[in-house]
Scaffold this active site. Structure first.
Site, PDB file in Angstrom:
ATOM      1  N   LYS A 275       0.850  -1.197   0.000  1.00 19.65           N
ATOM      2  CA  LYS A 275       0.000   0.000   0.000  1.00 19.65           C
ATOM      3  C   LYS A 275       0.887   1.249   0.000  1.00 19.65           C
ATOM      4  CE  LYS A 275      -4.193  -1.798   2.143  1.00 19.65           C
ATOM      5  NZ  LYS A 275      -5.102  -1.596   0.989  1.00 19.65           N
ATOM      6  N   ASP A 286      -8.087  -3.647   9.803  1.00 23.70           N
ATOM      7  CA  ASP A 286      -8.555  -4.594   8.790  1.00 23.70           C
ATOM      8  C   ASP A 286      -9.048  -5.911   9.402  1.00 23.70           C
ATOM      9  OD1 ASP A 286      -9.160  -4.695   6.120  1.00 23.70           O
ATOM     10  OD2 ASP A 286      -7.275  -5.645   5.539  1.00 23.70           O
ATOM     11  N   ASP A 345      -3.248  -7.248  -2.733  1.00 25.26           N
ATOM     12  CA  ASP A 345      -3.946  -6.390  -1.779  1.00 25.26           C
ATOM     13  C   ASP A 345      -5.444  -6.714  -1.721  1.00 25.26           C
ATOM     14  OD1 ASP A 345      -4.180  -4.465   0.143  1.00 25.26           O
ATOM     15  OD2 ASP A 345      -3.997  -2.753  -1.220  1.00 25.26           O
ATOM     16  N   ARG A 349     -10.922 -11.119   0.445  1.00 26.04           N
ATOM     17  CA  ARG A 349     -11.814 -12.099  -0.198  1.00 26.04           C
ATOM     18  C   ARG A 349     -11.154 -13.481  -0.229  1.00 26.04           C
ATOM     19  NH1 ARG A 349     -11.963  -8.365  -5.443  1.00 26.04           N
ATOM     20  NH2 ARG A 349     -11.651  -6.840  -3.791  1.00 26.04           N
TER      21      ARG A 349
HETATM   22  N1  BES Z   1      -8.459  -3.721   3.570  1.00 28.55           N
HETATM   23  C1  BES Z   1      -8.595  -3.217   2.260  1.00 28.55           C
HETATM   24  C2  BES Z   1      -9.880  -2.426   2.056  1.00 28.55           C
HETATM   25  C3  BES Z   1      -9.939  -1.088   2.710  1.00 28.55           C
HETATM   26  C4  BES Z   1      -9.488   0.038   2.038  1.00 28.55           C
HETATM   27  C5  BES Z   1     -10.517  -0.947   3.935  1.00 28.55           C
HETATM   28  C6  BES Z   1      -9.590   1.269   2.621  1.00 28.55           C
HETATM   29  C7  BES Z   1     -10.626   0.289   4.503  1.00 28.55           C
HETATM   30  C8  BES Z   1     -10.175   1.395   3.856  1.00 28.55           C
HETATM   31  C9  BES Z   1      -8.600  -4.363   1.253  1.00 28.55           C
HETATM   32  O1  BES Z   1      -7.869  -5.481   1.610  1.00 28.55           O
HETATM   33  C10 BES Z   1      -8.007  -3.819   0.015  1.00 28.55           C
HETATM   34  O2  BES Z   1      -6.842  -3.525   0.020  1.00 28.55           O
HETATM   35  N2  BES Z   1      -8.833  -3.710  -1.017  1.00 28.55           N
HETATM   36  C11 BES Z   1      -8.407  -3.181  -2.257  1.00 28.55           C
HETATM   37  C12 BES Z   1      -8.975  -4.065  -3.339  1.00 28.55           C
HETATM   38  C13 BES Z   1      -8.393  -3.782  -4.704  1.00 28.55           C
HETATM   39  C14 BES Z   1      -6.941  -4.223  -4.755  1.00 28.55           C
HETATM   40  C15 BES Z   1      -9.203  -4.531  -5.735  1.00 28.55           C
HETATM   41  C16 BES Z   1      -8.958  -1.772  -2.366  1.00 28.55           C
HETATM   42  O3  BES Z   1     -10.081  -1.525  -1.951  1.00 28.55           O
HETATM   43  O4  BES Z   1      -8.223  -0.908  -2.859  1.00 28.55           O
HETATM   44 ZN    ZN Z   2      -7.611  -5.805   3.598  1.00 22.58          ZN
HETATM   45 MN    MN Z   3      -5.835  -5.299   1.036  1.00 23.40          MN
END
Ligand code: BES
Ligand code: ZN
Ligand code: MN
Length: 491
Positions: A275, A286, A345, A349
């Protein structure tokens, strides 16, 4: 410490309490309790309306000290808005305002008259529960890793003026508040302390101290035997071993259980798709889904709900070490379906899909998973509504209703097959991410492929689980929504 709530009819003029709470409406309309105080103090409150110090607007409050003729040394006057029965959401906000004002005062006990206010379509049990939960919510302080100020006085008891029919609301509020507080504490704890092992230990100590609760923790080797290739792939880049935490509450003999599955990523660095665009320091939250289902489990057990409940938490850390899974890896989930990892990331899922497959062995009558799953859900709904996805209209309605009843609200997004196309892959049965469009829904679509023939719903709490910003804190959502859902199911 938990606040003790009590019910009874208190005279606002003579009650021996450190702080009274009464409501006033706009245009100088007083609630009955405010009117009594006004009369006993020779018109002090109506005088404040005349001078413009008080306007009764929503979200406003005024703290008054040492009123002539009033036993209590402090009175908090809460603005309720336009005169007449309040909308539930307005009452909820007034309770949060009162709770916040109260939490800032050096008082051990207080007495509230807000539950005497008429609220459209709500009985006194609902009003008491809403008020008590709001007071508990605002009194929450994170203390695990900060030096406590022992001299500080905290609210220990709140007396609520209401009839005895409200007693169920009082009991429910105490149970739900304790679940919510644990959920918030777990989510607020830093990831170096709150790792998969720690979550398992907290579950263990809860199970040890409560009859009817059993716990099983699956280790890496157990998960290998089950073929949980997706969950294990996420865990392999971290030094912290993964745990699959399974809590069970037996409150209804042999009945089919309700199942809650919570994403327990104790830190989400993104893996090799690190990230780098900001927000990484917020990724201790998370495991908010895990915290939410654990908090709900605590509430259900404390209410001794007459149903069976199973909580499954896949607990892992998503890190980028030399053993980490790679973008373009193809992994095999417990279901046998293969997944092309196009982004490490999108790990939530992956841990959830194996947990969802595992959960089906309990033959649940409904499965609800809860996860801080996508930034896209935050973009779509902000921090006000949890994203709800389900192919089952009846289950979706139940959850939306529970959210409305507690004002821990969710909003439904479609799970139409039209969106499934985005997950196509040339190298596996499907990929773990779609395009940039409708990211919350394609995440839901991914999970739907592991819950065929199940009565299943997905709650994306990425926006609602915590407040962002420097002093961001866990919200405890959706403990209230889920507790209400189970409470209604238990009849
Ligand atoms: N934990 C994150 C989702 C998240 C993002 C929660 C911001 C709270 C605030 C999740 O694991 C993630 O990184 N999701 C990605 C998915 C993408 C790579 C398809 C996202 O939402 O950017
Ligand atoms: Zn996550
Ligand atoms: Mn993630």
């Amino acid at each position: 410490m938990a606040i003790q709530f009590s019910l009874g009819y208190n005279d606002p003029v003579t009650t021996d309490t450190q702080c009274l709470i009464v409501g006033v409406f706009e245009q100088g309309t007083l609630s009955p309790a405010a009117k009594q105080i006004d009369q006993a103090s020779s018109g002090l409150i109506s005088g404040l309306f005349e001078s413009g110090d008080l306007d009764g607007k929503p979200d406003s409050h005024l703290l008054l000290h040492s009123l002539q003729g009033i036993q209590a040394p402090r009175v908090i006057v809460i603005g309720l808005g336009k005169p007449g029965p309040l909308k539930p959401v307005a009452f909820h906000r007034a309770c949060l305002t009162a709770g916040k004002a109260l939490a800032g005062l050096p008082v051990r006990n207080a007495s509230s008259h807000l539950a005497e206010i008429d609220v459209q379509g709500k009985d006194s049990a609902w009003k008491v529960r809403t008020l008590a939960l709001a007071a508990a919510h605002q009194a929450y302080r994170y203390t695990a890793t900060v030096k406590a100020d022992d001299s500080k006085v905290h609210l220990e008891s709140l007396s609520i003026s209401a009839d005895s029919e409200a007693e169920p609301g009082r009991v429910q509020a105490s149970a739900i508040a304790s679940g919510e507080a644990v959920a918030r504490e777990l989510a607020d704890l830093p990831p170096n302390l709150c790792n998969p092992q720690y979550l398992a230990e907290r579950a263990q100590s809860f199970a040890d101290s409560h009859d009817g609760v059993s716990l099983e923790v699956l280790e890496r080797t157990d998960m290998e035997k089950l073929g949980m290739g997706a969950l294990l792939a996420v865990a392999q880049g971290s030094a912290a071993p993964p745990k699959l935490i399974v809590l069970q509450w037996q409150g209804a003999g042999k009945a089919k259980p309700y199942a809650l599955v919570g994403k327990g990523v104790t830190f989400d660095a993104g893996g090799l798709n690190l990230k780098i665009h900001g927000g990484i320091e917020e990724m201790k939250y998370d495991m908010g889904g895990a915290a939410g289902v654990f908090g709900t489990f605590i509430a259900a057990v404390e209410m001794r709900l007459a149903l069976n409940l199973v909580c499954v938490v896949p607990a892992v850390e998503n890190m980028p070490d030399g053993g980490a899974y790679r973008p373009s890896d193809v992994i095999t989930s417990m279901s046998g379906k293969t997944i092309e990892v196009l982004n490490t990331d999108a790990e939530g899922r992956l841990v959830l899909c194996d947990a969802l497959t595992y959960t089906q062995r309990f033959e649940p009558q409904a499965i609800v998973d809860v996860a801080t799953l996508t930034g896209a859900c935050v973009t779509a709904l902000g921090k006000h509504a949890t994203g709800l996805m389900s192919k089952h209209d009846d289950l979706a309605e139940e959850l939306l209703d529970a959210g409305e009843a507690t004002l821990d609200r969710a909003w439904r997004l479609p799970l139409w097959d039209d969106y499934q196309k985005q997950l196509e892959s040339g190298f596996a049965d499907f990929a773990n991410v779609g395009s940039r469009e409708a990211g919350a829904i394609t995440a839901g679509c991914f999970l739907s492929r592991f819950t065929e023939n199940q009565r299943w719903a997905h709650l994306d709490i990425a926006g609602t689980a915590w407040a962002s910003g420097r002093k961001g804190q866990a919200s405890g959502r959706p403990v209230q929504l889920l507790s209400q859902w189970l409470l209604t199911r238990s009849g």
